[in-house]
Motif scaffolding. Structure first.
Motif, short mmCIF file in Angstrom:
data_model
loop_
_atom_site.label_atom_id
_atom_site.label_comp_id
_atom_site.label_asym_id
_atom_site.label_seq_id
_atom_site.Cartn_x
_atom_site.Cartn_y
_atom_site.Cartn_z
N PHE A 141 0.83 -1.26 -0.02
CA PHE A 141 -0.07 0.02 0.04
C PHE A 141 0.72 1.30 0.07
N GLY A 142 2.21 1.15 -0.15
CA GLY A 142 3.05 2.42 -0.10
C GLY A 142 3.15 3.29 1.11
N LEU A 143 3.19 2.64 2.28
CA LEU A 143 2.77 3.20 3.57
C LEU A 143 4.23 3.27 3.79
N TYR A 144 4.73 4.63 3.50
CA TYR A 144 6.14 4.91 3.80
C TYR A 144 6.62 5.51 4.93
N ALA A 145 5.67 6.25 5.95
CA ALA A 145 5.83 6.77 6.92
C ALA A 145 5.37 6.22 8.02
N ARG A 165 13.01 10.75 0.70
CA ARG A 165 12.15 11.75 0.35
C ARG A 165 10.94 11.85 0.80
N ASN A 166 10.40 10.72 0.70
CA ASN A 166 8.70 10.43 0.92
C ASN A 166 8.74 10.66 2.34
N VAL A 167 9.25 10.11 3.25
CA VAL A 167 9.41 10.18 4.70
C VAL A 167 9.59 11.63 5.01
N ASN A 178 14.48 3.20 8.96
CA ASN A 178 13.45 2.02 9.77
C ASN A 178 13.58 1.42 11.03
N LEU A 179 14.89 0.95 10.97
CA LEU A 179 15.33 0.26 12.24
C LEU A 179 15.36 0.98 13.35
N TYR A 180 16.21 2.13 13.33
CA TYR A 180 16.19 3.17 14.26
C TYR A 180 14.83 3.77 14.85
N GLY A 181 13.94 3.64 13.92
CA GLY A 181 12.57 4.16 14.57
C GLY A 181 11.93 3.19 15.31
N ASP A 182 12.21 1.94 15.04
CA ASP A 182 11.59 0.89 15.72
C ASP A 182 12.13 0.66 17.17
N ILE A 183 13.36 0.77 17.17
CA ILE A 183 14.06 0.60 18.43
C ILE A 183 13.55 1.67 19.22
N PHE A 184 14.00 3.15 18.66
CA PHE A 184 13.95 4.17 19.34
C PHE A 184 12.51 4.60 20.16
N SER A 185 11.30 4.38 19.19
CA SER A 185 10.14 4.52 19.68
C SER A 185 9.91 3.59 20.83
N ALA A 226 1.01 3.19 23.63
CA ALA A 226 1.77 3.50 22.40
C ALA A 226 1.02 3.36 21.19
N PRO A 227 0.58 4.39 20.54
CA PRO A 227 -0.26 4.05 19.13
C PRO A 227 0.69 4.15 18.14
N SER A 228 0.31 4.04 16.92
CA SER A 228 1.32 4.39 15.68
C SER A 228 0.03 4.17 14.46
N GLY A 229 0.33 4.98 13.45
CA GLY A 229 0.00 5.07 12.05
C GLY A 229 0.83 5.08 10.97
N ASN A 230 0.47 4.03 9.91
CA ASN A 230 1.10 4.06 8.86
C ASN A 230 0.71 4.86 7.55
N MET A 231 1.43 5.59 7.04
CA MET A 231 0.67 6.39 6.15
C MET A 231 1.37 6.58 4.85
N GLY A 232 0.54 6.64 4.02
CA GLY A 232 0.92 6.79 2.52
C GLY A 232 0.44 7.90 1.63
N LYS A 233 0.65 7.60 0.42
CA LYS A 233 -0.09 8.82 -0.24
C LYS A 233 -1.56 8.74 -0.70
#
Length: 278
Positions: free
Chosen positions: A20-24, A81-83, A157-164, A177-184
């Motif tokens: 689904f192109g969920l880049y962020a 660039r997308n994120v 990616n990996l840094y964000g998974d650990i740091f969050s 802790a919630p999260s959202g996967n966002m795309g275009k």
């Protein structure tokens, strides 16, 4: 969805994000009233913005020779660039004023270096947002000492998974802790940061707050702000009272007991009840 450890298929979560192109991946961490932590007094209010489709989680691995395995860290200009663009737009839309990009470009000069190139290019288009860069390990130290110095943090990616996970600990744990996967084009999928939590669901001890908060993010994405506000008020009031909270945040309630209390508080907030809670 559970991912097999050390064997089996490619992560289904990663497959969905790519499809689904969920880049962020947006992972906010904010102090919750009633949940006491060493950081409650000063408060925590930080948003982790994680690239969501590549990096060390690209799933590109192979055996070089028996006993030697190689894993490829994939970083592309487009995904970076997308994120970055999403992060800066999010900052403007949500009243954030400061973005820190986390990296290890001193070691991974080409991959993390490319990620930073795109972050810098996008930052130039948003002079109203203060942009800086920081080594990942240094940021871990600094946020534990004083989380109030950070606003938004942008990383691969990996840094964000650990740091969050670290920032989740600052507010009381993964159960919050919630999260959202966002795309275009408005495409989005929401989920709790903690994953399936199979060890807790079987005994009704799991904390559903993270999933509820993820749902609130979805409602606001759908521009159903008033609905989200009512549910959030019921959740926060239940947490603040601490009469029916789960064990991970110092209570003794089960998941159904905690959820029922939220429902009891939610129904009076509705102008018109479309259902009854028995």
């Amino acid at each position: 969805m559970r991912t097999a450890i050390g064997k089996g298929h490619v992560s289904l979560n990663l497959t969905i994000r790519r499809t689904f192109g969920l880049y962020a991946n947006v992972r906010p961490a904010k102090t919750v009233p009633g949940v006491i932590t060493p950081y409650s007094e000063g408060g925590v209010d930080v948003v982790i913005m994680r690239e969501n489709t590549e990096g060390e989680y690209s799933g590109i691995e192979h055996t070089v020779v028996p006993g030697v395995v190689q894993s490829v860290k994939l970083i592309t200009r487009l995904a970076s660039r997308n994120v970055a663009e999403y992060a800066f737009k999010y900052a403007v839309d949500n009243g954030r004023s400061n973005i820190v990009a986390l990296h290890k470009a001193n070691i991974m000069k080409m991959s993390d270096g490319l990620f930073l190139e795109e972050c810098r290019a996008v930052a130039e288009q948003y002079p109203q947002i203060k942009y800086r860069e920081m080594y990942l390990d240094s940021a871990c130290l600094k946020i534990v000492k004083d989380p109030t110095q950070f606003d938004m943090m942008l990383m691969p990616n990996l840094y964000g998974d650990i740091f969050s996970d670290l920032t989740s600990g600052l507010i009381g744990g993964l159960g919050l802790a919630p999260s959202g996967n966002m795309g275009k084009d408005g495409i989005a999928i929401y989920e709790a940061v903690h994953g399936t939590a199979d060890d807790l669901t079987a005994t009704n001890k799991g904390n559903p707050t993270a999933l509820l908060m993820s749902g609130l993010m979805m409602l606001r994405h759908l521009e159903l702000q008033s609905h989200a506000d009512k549910i959030e008020a019921a959740v926060l009031e239940t947490l603040k009272e601490r009469k029916f909270v789960t064990g991970d945040i110092g209570g003794t309630a089960t998941n159904p007991q905690y959820t029922a209390e939220i429902c009891r508080k939610y129904v009076p907030l509705l102008e018109t009840c479309l259902f009854r809670v028995f």
